[in-house]
Design a protein around this motif. Sequence first.
Motif: not given
Length: 248
Positions: A181-199
């Motif tokens: 939302g407004t205080a964040d503004r980011t798009i994050r891409i995830w590998n849901t198998s590991t929970g890691s943030n790819l981008k």
Amino acid sequence: ALRNSVYLWNANDGAIEQLCALQGPDDCITSLNWSEKDNTLAVGTNTNVVELWDTSRGTKIRKLNGHSSRVSSLSWNNSLLSSGGRDSVILNHDVRVRNHVQFKYAGHQQEVCGLAWSPDGNTLASGGNENLLCLWDLQMSARNAAPVTYAPRCSISQHQAAVKALAWCPFQRNTLASGGGTADRTIRIWNTSTGSNLKCVDTGSQVCAIQWSETYKELVSSHGFSDNQLCLWKFPTMSKIREFRGHN
């Protein structure tokens, strides 16, 4: 949905028809989601109820109770309909049976404002107003007799605002996009198998929705405060291809 009414628009001829209208003076529609199996539309309301409508006949099929506050998010998985409420609970309804609440998911502390089942139907992603992104396993949930309450397999707290925008990649397994939302503004891409943030990319505005292209390795995001723009992104680099402006 407009306030207390749901309208259907025909893309072939532009015809518009009203599917339903809630009757209470303060009633309003708070979420919508199509079944991928048939012409059933799930309609969430601020009166804590989910209504199922047969859009081909224009008739209400049934009501699904269970929430104690408005139903703000919906997602289908075959005959299983998941509903997220302001009560912070996710209810999983088997719409084929009388006792429809099969199991519950509890892990959010505030309103569940985003829900999306993965294309393979194995993982539910949920976003909360307390900034959490949670991942839930269907197979783990189906092991016991209903109704049982389950905790998330993974709870992610990297967003700094409500997580409403959720979308699974259609061409890369276990890949999820989420927007803050407004205080964040980011798009994050995830590998849901590991929970890691790819981008992670800062969009400059509140992220309201994300949609993946079925044709190209691209995704589009829609935004609120402050620029109200649409952005087209190249995957997996998340380089911005173009912005579209016009909404105010």
